[in-house]
Design a protein around this motif. Sequence first.
Motif, short mmCIF file in Angstrom:
data_model
loop_
_atom_site.label_atom_id
_atom_site.label_comp_id
_atom_site.label_asym_id
_atom_site.label_seq_id
_atom_site.Cartn_x
_atom_site.Cartn_y
_atom_site.Cartn_z
N GLN A 132 33.13 1.26 -2.06
CA GLN A 132 33.02 -0.32 -1.81
C GLN A 132 33.33 -1.02 -3.35
N ASP A 137 32.05 2.92 2.25
CA ASP A 137 32.00 2.78 3.60
C ASP A 137 32.53 3.69 4.43
N PRO A 145 38.91 -0.69 -3.24
CA PRO A 145 38.47 0.33 -2.02
C PRO A 145 39.54 1.32 -1.77
N SER A 204 26.76 3.05 5.09
CA SER A 204 27.09 3.28 3.74
C SER A 204 26.95 4.99 3.51
N ILE A 242 37.82 -3.04 7.50
CA ILE A 242 37.42 -2.22 6.30
C ILE A 242 38.76 -1.36 5.94
#
Length: 228
Positions: free
Chosen positions: A193, A176, A197, A167, A39
Amino acid sequence: MTGRMRSRSAEAGLVWALALAAMLGGGTAQADEAQAREIFQAMSDYLGAQTAIAFDFDSTLEIVTTEDQKLALASSGRVEMQRPDKLYATRTGGFATVEAAFDGATLTLLNAGAGRYAEIAAPGTVEAIVDTLRNDFGRPLPAADLLFADVAAELMPLVTDAKDLGSGVIRGVECDHLAFRTEEADWQIWIAQGDAPYPCRYVITTRDVTGWPQYTLDLRDWRAGGRG
């Protein structure tokens, strides 16, 4: 405080402690190091693809005095950047109002509160001037690491532990929530998200300084333009 109030307070504290323990200890979805790094890499790739970035921010530096009193110093400002060599940043707080401008050749610094002004010949990129401000002048820009073209390459080599905490919501934006640890500091980041991002909150806690000072940066009014 009555006995009943103390009992209710203890029960509430226990509930929160159990919830936190469940969040940190349960399930691979919330504590998966590989996913946290993935991520973060996606955010890094998105930021690196932007030719122009601008945002407003609110920041808080929390410190503990020699009398063990915890204090918070608040400030706000704005950052505008255009790759590879244009940068403008302001910070207004209770003790100083500072502006920094860079046009690819000259760095201009203004401390309006102290009546100080300086121009420095400093040809180079945004990354180079961020390092100059931080290392030579002790003036780190807010979220300076996030301005680099490859944030992951800048920060990930120092990480010894990574967690995906699931979350979170910052000003109505679902994010995130990631937590990372290095030898000297813990830091957390909340990343919006979706297809953009961008970072919404960035928290750094310095463990090797007495009192564990903590710096919180909330980014708002995010504006960006990618490479066409």
